[in-house]
Design a protein around this motif. Sequence first.
Motif, PDB file in Angstrom:
ATOM      1  N   GLY A  73     -11.133   1.992  -4.125  1.00 27.43           N
ATOM      2  CA  GLY A  73     -10.502   0.673  -4.160  1.00 27.43           C
ATOM      3  C   GLY A  73      -9.028   0.738  -3.787  1.00 27.43           C
ATOM      4  N   GLU A  74      -8.391   1.851  -4.111  1.00 28.42           N
ATOM      5  CA  GLU A  74      -6.991   2.036  -3.706  1.00 28.42           C
ATOM      6  C   GLU A  74      -6.887   2.104  -2.185  1.00 28.42           C
ATOM      7  OE1 GLU A  74      -4.728   5.202  -5.690  1.00 28.42           O
ATOM      8  OE2 GLU A  74      -6.242   5.156  -7.250  1.00 28.42           O
ATOM      9  N   TYR A  75      -7.855   2.773  -1.587  1.00 30.65           N
ATOM     10  CA  TYR A  75      -7.791   2.955  -0.137  1.00 30.65           C
ATOM     11  C   TYR A  75      -7.788   1.608   0.569  1.00 30.65           C
ATOM     12  CZ  TYR A  75      -8.910   4.477   4.556  1.00 30.65           C
ATOM     13  OH  TYR A  75      -8.870   4.680   5.908  1.00 30.65           O
ATOM     14  N   ALA A  76      -8.596   0.676   0.025  1.00 30.59           N
ATOM     15  CA  ALA A  76      -8.627  -0.665   0.619  1.00 30.59           C
ATOM     16  C   ALA A  76      -7.225  -1.271   0.612  1.00 30.59           C
ATOM     17  CB  ALA A  76      -9.611  -1.538  -0.140  1.00 30.59           C
ATOM     18  N   ALA A  77      -6.474  -1.020  -0.462  1.00 29.14           N
ATOM     19  CA  ALA A  77      -5.100  -1.536  -0.548  1.00 29.14           C
ATOM     20  C   ALA A  77      -4.147  -0.744   0.344  1.00 29.14           C
ATOM     21  CB  ALA A  77      -4.622  -1.487  -1.992  1.00 29.14           C
ATOM     22  N   LEU A  78      -4.380   0.574   0.436  1.00 31.75           N
ATOM     23  CA  LEU A  78      -3.473   1.424   1.220  1.00 31.75           C
ATOM     24  C   LEU A  78      -3.514   1.086   2.707  1.00 31.75           C
ATOM     25  CD1 LEU A  78      -3.950   4.975  -0.376  1.00 31.75           C
ATOM     26  CD2 LEU A  78      -2.096   3.352  -0.737  1.00 31.75           C
ATOM     27  N   LEU A 124      -0.807  -0.942   3.802  1.00 29.80           N
ATOM     28  CA  LEU A 124       0.516  -0.309   3.863  1.00 29.80           C
ATOM     29  C   LEU A 124       0.801   0.302   5.233  1.00 29.80           C
ATOM     30  CD1 LEU A 124       0.807   1.653   0.484  1.00 29.80           C
ATOM     31  CD2 LEU A 124       1.786  -0.563   1.041  1.00 29.80           C
ATOM     32  N   GLY A 125      -0.260   0.591   5.987  1.00 27.59           N
ATOM     33  CA  GLY A 125      -0.063   1.263   7.271  1.00 27.59           C
ATOM     34  C   GLY A 125       0.156   2.754   7.054  1.00 27.59           C
ATOM     35  N   GLU A 126       0.151   3.502   8.172  1.00 24.94           N
ATOM     36  CA  GLU A 126       0.184   4.959   8.043  1.00 24.94           C
ATOM     37  C   GLU A 126       1.438   5.471   7.346  1.00 24.94           C
ATOM     38  OE1 GLU A 126      -0.553   7.264  11.595  1.00 24.94           O
ATOM     39  OE2 GLU A 126      -2.701   6.895  11.359  1.00 24.94           O
ATOM     40  N   GLN A 127       2.598   4.933   7.735  1.00 24.43           N
ATOM     41  CA  GLN A 127       3.835   5.427   7.132  1.00 24.43           C
ATOM     42  C   GLN A 127       3.880   5.099   5.643  1.00 24.43           C
ATOM     43  OE1 GLN A 127       5.469   7.639   8.713  1.00 24.43           O
ATOM     44  NE2 GLN A 127       6.712   7.920   6.878  1.00 24.43           N
ATOM     45  N   VAL A 173      -3.176  10.348   6.750  1.00 25.91           N
ATOM     46  CA  VAL A 173      -1.924  10.964   6.307  1.00 25.91           C
ATOM     47  C   VAL A 173      -1.688  12.266   7.071  1.00 25.91           C
ATOM     48  CG1 VAL A 173      -0.755  12.040   4.337  1.00 25.91           C
ATOM     49  CG2 VAL A 173      -1.974   9.874   4.028  1.00 25.91           C
ATOM     50  N   ALA A 174      -2.743  13.057   7.239  1.00 30.92           N
ATOM     51  CA  ALA A 174      -2.598  14.331   7.963  1.00 30.92           C
ATOM     52  C   ALA A 174      -2.131  14.082   9.396  1.00 30.92           C
ATOM     53  CB  ALA A 174      -3.925  15.090   7.959  1.00 30.92           C
TER      54      ALA A 174
END
Length: 234
Positions: free
Chosen positions: A190-195, A198-201, A226-227
């Motif tokens: 669920g966090e990923y959906a929010a992240l 935020l975009g990559e940066q 992120v990688a």
Amino acid sequence: MWATEALRRGNRMLAAIDTVKNAAPDMVVTTEVCGCSWTDHGECALLTSNRRVDREATFELMAAMALAHAKQGADIVSPTAMIDGTVRAVRDYLNQNGMPDVGVNPNLAIHTSLYGPFKTLMGTNPQRGDRRGMQLEPGRADREVLLQADRWLDEGADALTLQPVLTCTDLLVRLRDHVRVPLVAYSTSGEYAALIALGEQGMVEYHAGLLRAGADLILTYAAEQVARALEAAR
Ligand SMILES: [Zn+2]
């Protein structure tokens, strides 16, 4: 015993460990050890005929699953059901079977809506209730997370995983001050959906914040993005 697929040779989990270890032998593999992906009722534990947690059978299942994962090549196993006694059962069984070097990294799960996408994908929504009784209550977790951390360490945990982290960064800081074992921050589905918003940066900054808060390792759905962003910045 129920959940027999969890122990079948070549099941999806064991095949996945094998595939990853063949593709990237140096990569550390950590696995979830829990009943919920394997029981027909979707509960983390095995149940008695009157639908209570069958502790002995559950310990036996978790221990056997952990050993199967370890034999397939898992470096760390993570008992994720928050049932006292499971970490001891897993640790003892691995030791008895010549696997003392395999780490045991149990879960500190706080109740949240942020597990939603994972539970739907894995089909682990329990048929009754919402598993809340087996997770720490967010309103009291500031103290309970430290008590549960102490219990897991008493049972033989080598590391601890906190989930979720987006809404629990304060708990990560408290744990960092309280324990000396490695801490894993598990950034949930669920966090990923929010992240994504935020975009990559923004994702990179979020994960850097988790390291600053005390995480030694981060389990995240955003790992690839992120990688890539870190690689591009070199
Ligand atoms: Zn579970």
